[in-house]
Design a protein around this motif. Sequence first.
Motif, PDB file in Angstrom:
ATOM      1  N   VAL A  27       2.448   6.462  -6.856  1.00 38.93           N
ATOM      2  CA  VAL A  27       1.374   7.274  -7.446  1.00 38.93           C
ATOM      3  C   VAL A  27       1.627   8.751  -7.141  1.00 38.93           C
ATOM      4  O   VAL A  27       1.530   9.612  -8.020  1.00 38.93           O
ATOM      5  CB  VAL A  27      -0.017   6.840  -6.918  1.00 38.93           C
ATOM      6  CG1 VAL A  27      -1.100   7.795  -7.401  1.00 38.93           C
ATOM      7  CG2 VAL A  27      -0.341   5.422  -7.373  1.00 38.93           C
ATOM      8  N   GLY A  28       1.992   9.039  -5.901  1.00 41.52           N
ATOM      9  CA  GLY A  28       2.300  10.425  -5.526  1.00 41.52           C
ATOM     10  C   GLY A  28       3.443  10.980  -6.356  1.00 41.52           C
ATOM     11  O   GLY A  28       3.398  12.119  -6.844  1.00 41.52           O
TER      12      GLY A  28
ATOM     13  N   GLY B 151       1.329   3.606  -3.304  1.00 47.25           N
ATOM     14  CA  GLY B 151       0.843   4.975  -3.140  1.00 47.25           C
ATOM     15  C   GLY B 151       1.958   5.985  -3.283  1.00 47.25           C
ATOM     16  O   GLY B 151       1.775   7.051  -3.881  1.00 47.25           O
ATOM     17  N   LEU B 152       3.122   5.648  -2.752  1.00 42.02           N
ATOM     18  CA  LEU B 152       4.276   6.531  -2.907  1.00 42.02           C
ATOM     19  C   LEU B 152       4.552   6.759  -4.389  1.00 42.02           C
ATOM     20  O   LEU B 152       4.762   7.895  -4.837  1.00 42.02           O
ATOM     21  CB  LEU B 152       5.497   5.912  -2.219  1.00 42.02           C
ATOM     22  CG  LEU B 152       6.821   6.671  -2.259  1.00 42.02           C
ATOM     23  CD1 LEU B 152       7.650   6.371  -1.007  1.00 42.02           C
ATOM     24  CD2 LEU B 152       7.662   6.346  -3.493  1.00 42.02           C
TER      25      LEU B 152
ATOM     26  N   ALA C 122       0.844  -1.200   0.000  1.00 37.22           N
ATOM     27  CA  ALA C 122       0.000   0.000   0.000  1.00 37.22           C
ATOM     28  C   ALA C 122       0.877   1.246   0.000  1.00 37.22           C
ATOM     29  O   ALA C 122       0.628   2.203  -0.740  1.00 37.22           O
ATOM     30  CB  ALA C 122      -0.927   0.000   1.211  1.00 37.22           C
ATOM     31  N   ALA C 123       1.922   1.233   0.826  1.00 40.41           N
ATOM     32  CA  ALA C 123       2.767   2.431   0.935  1.00 40.41           C
ATOM     33  C   ALA C 123       3.589   2.658  -0.322  1.00 40.41           C
ATOM     34  O   ALA C 123       3.632   3.767  -0.848  1.00 40.41           O
ATOM     35  CB  ALA C 123       3.674   2.341   2.154  1.00 40.41           C
TER      36      ALA C 123
ATOM     37  N   GLN D  92      -4.842   2.295  -3.464  1.00 36.60           N
ATOM     38  CA  GLN D  92      -3.860   3.136  -4.164  1.00 36.60           C
ATOM     39  C   GLN D  92      -3.964   2.985  -5.680  1.00 36.60           C
ATOM     40  O   GLN D  92      -3.797   3.940  -6.431  1.00 36.60           O
ATOM     41  CB  GLN D  92      -2.432   2.806  -3.692  1.00 36.60           C
ATOM     42  CG  GLN D  92      -2.216   3.058  -2.211  1.00 36.60           C
ATOM     43  CD  GLN D  92      -2.568   4.474  -1.796  1.00 36.60           C
ATOM     44  OE1 GLN D  92      -2.345   5.421  -2.559  1.00 36.60           O
ATOM     45  NE2 GLN D  92      -3.133   4.645  -0.617  1.00 36.60           N
TER      46      GLN D  92
END
Lengths: 387, 325
Positions: free
Chosen positions: B68-69, B65-66, B61-62, B93
């Motif tokens: 994607v950011g 998402g990282l 997840a991290a 994410q």
Amino acid sequence: MEGLHHDTMLEGNENKKGQDAEVESLPQNSHENPDESKTDYSTFPVNKELSIEAKIDLFRQMVRIRRFEERSLRAYQQGHIGGFLHLYIGQEAVAVGSVSCLSDDDHIITAYRDHGHALAVGMGMDECMAELFGKRTGCSKGKGGSMHFFAPDKNFWGGHGIVGGQTPLGLGMAYSIKYQGKKGSCLCFMGDGATNQGPFYESLNLAALWELPVIYIIENNGYSMGTSESRHSAGEPLARRADAFDIDWSVIHGHDIYEVRKSISDALQKAHDACRPTVLEIITYRYRGHSVADPDQTYRSKEEIEEYKKSKDPINLFKSTLIDEGVFNEENALEIDRQAKDEADASVNFSLASPFPDPKELMDDVYWETDNPSQKTSEGTMFFETN
Amino acid sequence: MALITYREALNQALSEEIKRDKSVVLMGEEVAQFKGSYKVSEGMLEKFGSDRIIDTPISEAAFSGLAVGAAMMGMRPVVEFMFWSFCYVAFDQIFNNAASIRYMSGGLINVPIVFRGPANGGTNVGATHSHTPENFAANTPGLKVICPSTPADAKGMLKSAIRDNDPVCVMENTILYNLRDEVPEEDDFTIPLGKSKVVREGNDLSIIAHGNAVHTSILVAQTLEEKYQVSVEVLDLRSIRPLDTESILSSVRKTNRVLLVEENKPFCGIDAQICFLIQDQAFDYLDAPIKRVSAIDVPQAYSKALESVQIPDHDRVLAKALELI
């Protein structure tokens, strides 16, 4: 005040490991209870150096948010706004104080209670209100709604509807800033409820492990929707959970904009100079329900809300401070308030006069490629059964 | 053209794109020091350094998402899932953030990201490690999905995916990683997304498949030709979304009989959509009802004795094809 965190002893781990010699030290180091009444945050350079205009502007921004939110609530009640509307009333000093400390390479991202942050970064009331109205002139052309405001040109990356879902995104922004060799940071706002989502901890681990300039700001308004902190979280304070990752943390009052600015600027310095993350728990309060559909009477008392409004309203407190400082007088404050109300009213008129999106626009903004057919590289069918 | 494996083809695609564009990085579990769980990224850490080839903790997840950011900010991250099955812990994410941010921002923000890794059963690793979520991903507007079945497609399509300005899910297959075939060597070799390939021409029956099911289908086509004198066309979809609907329809118009084969589970699978497409737009060309073979509709089984029955094999596909002719 069941579950309310506002009387909690504020604490922090800052400086306790002796790592922060370069950062201006807080009076409430370690785990001692700070005496709120004796700490005058106006004397710290970050606040002392503010010009009169800058101070007035901080006040104006808070008032603008308050009046925007109140006006949007009315528009909702009048049936102009659909879906959810999560109001920021009561929390204004957090967004305004934080954003006022940022420089060009600092970015922000937040959750669904995002109107305050949007206005604080400089988005116009018109584009925000029009988005709530679902109009074409809205910041997301009516495709995002209340929870999904964006302004990448103002370093504002949303507006995210899933609790805690933005915490890895903020990490990615910080990663990208570091990768590009910039001296910046990402302020990732979240609520107290989001501290119980798994991706937050995965993100804290990576933030510390990779030394990323991310600042997680827990806007603790005491309730995750209708569940008070004492019913949703084990262990206080919430920010202390950062200890597990050796991340500096502290708990601060969100009703004092000077205190917010002091803590944010310290965290920014650590992010900029040492690429170190921080977790700040900012104690605040929302006057309205979780969303406007929330009856707000099942989980807290009217007295609790009134008590906070009376003693800790961030706008009233700052107004008194500025009057005491001789920055302006009551009449000036009233005039600012009048202007904010007019601006909010005007944004409603703008929204009413704006067109709804054309149904043809439904298919736009899904893929970059279908929006830019001349630069298309793919072939084949992208949308199905569109008739 | 060089004769290389599917795995080496992916490595070439990644290496060439990382060399070409500083905004491209590869991150995931065990991609760097361990050289990749399936050795796809072997040698890349040494070549490109730890800024570009990045080991992550087991935190899908991290790191999804990282990435994607970072993509929102203009980078082009390639996220490796050790198995696509693990994307389920990063669902928010991928399916909320990567897929919807462009839309929710009214087109202000792009998410040029690649999620890649193997998505297949057939390796006796049980239900949690054998998911084939190409239908989930393709069901989500905002995402693109490809399932290359050959080394050349793996290289050319992954390169296109990395250059793409939208999020692309690249679903590979561990069983194909050792498949060796000819692959063009030039740096600019790309294959557009959304383009299927007729891997075998025929006149009597169209078998439409993607991923490893293409290889099963080719074997069945050979049997049908040799033993039953049936001329079979095999169409490899290669890309799921965008989908090459025109080529599907022209093959149907040519052969008038269709068998759909996939290793995914049947309910709301890719082939359900293709079946709808054919009946909707080529109904009058059909000389028989559309038939379909997919994985048996239960969680993926561990035991070889069970899983080999579960995934469409030569005999099951052949039997279904024979019902059509």
